[in-house]
Design a protein around this motif. Structure first.
Motif, PDB file in Angstrom:
ATOM      1  N   ASN A  37       0.871  -1.172   0.000  1.00 17.54           N
ATOM      2  CA  ASN A  37       0.000   0.000   0.000  1.00 17.54           C
ATOM      3  C   ASN A  37       0.907   1.220   0.000  1.00 17.54           C
ATOM      4  O   ASN A  37       2.060   1.146   0.456  1.00 17.54           O
ATOM      5  CB  ASN A  37      -0.949  -0.017   1.203  1.00 17.54           C
ATOM      6  N   PHE A  82      -1.118 -10.274  -5.879  1.00 13.21           N
ATOM      7  CA  PHE A  82      -1.697  -9.010  -5.453  1.00 13.21           C
ATOM      8  C   PHE A  82      -3.155  -8.818  -5.873  1.00 13.21           C
ATOM      9  O   PHE A  82      -3.586  -9.292  -6.930  1.00 13.21           O
ATOM     10  CB  PHE A  82      -0.881  -7.847  -6.049  1.00 13.21           C
ATOM     11  N   GLN A 141      -3.185  -3.508  -4.625  1.00 15.49           N
ATOM     12  CA  GLN A 141      -1.805  -3.807  -4.229  1.00 15.49           C
ATOM     13  C   GLN A 141      -0.873  -3.745  -5.431  1.00 15.49           C
ATOM     14  O   GLN A 141       0.245  -3.228  -5.329  1.00 15.49           O
ATOM     15  CB  GLN A 141      -1.754  -5.185  -3.564  1.00 15.49           C
TER      16      GLN A 141
END
Length: 282
Positions: A98, A118, A122
């Motif tokens: 993040n 991800f 992400q």
């Protein structure tokens, strides 16, 4: 003993034997394979400790094949980073990708991380982090065929064809050093003897990839799909905009992370990715 009793006893033995075999089969089906973890996506980010700069993130999540060398790799890399007086954090939680948390790190290390790792957010945070001119080091399975196309393009490869199998899986050969001016390779000899599970790709690397070392296929036992001739890159770097991207295909076995020359190569890669040594991607 009567025939009826013999038949009954024999039948019981057959039933017991069959039940035992069925139980073994069921156990084999339900026991998780430690090399094939169930893919997961993370949503809750870890709490980070205080970090001083430079700081390095070691990431080893596996949504595909999990290598036995991961514990040795993460421990050895963390030791290298701490020896420099830098901060290091190791995790398998992809929710750390993040913007706020990634901003606390100068470079990311993928220690045989595998698979599609991800969520869309992400992935976007990872790409934004690199777009800011940060660094990335991928080791071994961080460059296999389990990764999505966008990631393979980022590292500079595509069309992974695997590695030798069976008795030929691990072979000793020589790596031919094509560039010994890079911080990761300046300590290595022109020819570096190494034993490895040697990866191969369907096509040469992207044209903008700078190959530091290639495999000498001479005398090796390779299937045609694993031969690349003089294009068989093993260690390279490239720029993704201003981001420094480094990859080494070495490191399948745990003992690779006790080899001094290999560790010095990784150390040089980290300092380069963190922009503390070398040139490129300005």
């Amino acid at each position: 003993m009567t025939q009826e009793k013999e038949t009954a006893m024999f039948g019981t033995k057959r039933i017991i034997g069959f039940s035992a075999l069925a139980l073994l089969a069921l156990t084999a089906q339900t026991t998780p394979d430690p090399h094939r973890p169930a893919p997961t996506l993370d949503s809750t980010a870890p709490a980070l400790p205080p970090l001083k700069r430079p700081a390095i993130l070691i990431f080893s999540k596996t949504n595909s094949y999990r290598h036995d060398s991961i514990p040795a790799a993460t421990a050895a890399i963390a030791k290298l980073v701490r020896a420099r007086g830098w901060s290091v954090y190791t995790t398998e939680n992809a929710a750390i990708f993040n913007p706020a948390q990634l901003a606390r790190f100068d470079a990311l290390i993928f220690a045989s991380a595998t698979g599609d790792l991800f969520t869309p957010d992400q992935r976007a945070a990872f790409q934004k982090y690199l777009a800011g001119g940060r660094g990335f080091v991928g080791l071994h399975a961080a460059g296999d065929g389990s990764h999505p196309a966008w990631y393979q393009e980022l590292l500079g490869y595509g069309g992974y064809t695997g590695h030798p199998g069976g008795g030929d899986q691990f072979q000793q050969s020589q790596l031919i050093l094509l560039d010994r001016s890079h911080p990761a390779t300046r300590h290595l000899p022109p020819r570096w003897r190494w034993t490895e599970e040697y990866y191969a790709w369907q096509a040469p690397l992207r044209a903008d990839a700078h190959i530091l070392a290639r495999l000498d296929e001479t005398g090796m036992r390779l299937e045609p799909k694993h031969t690349m001739g003089e294009k068989h890159a093993m260690i390279w770097w490239r720029c993704e905009g201003k981001a420094r991207i480094f990859y080494s295909a070495l490191g399948h076995k745990p003992e690779a992370f006790a080899d001094p020359a290999h560790l010095k190569m990784i150390d040089g890669a980290i300092t380069w990715a963190a922009r503390k040594s070398g040139k490129g991607c300005d």
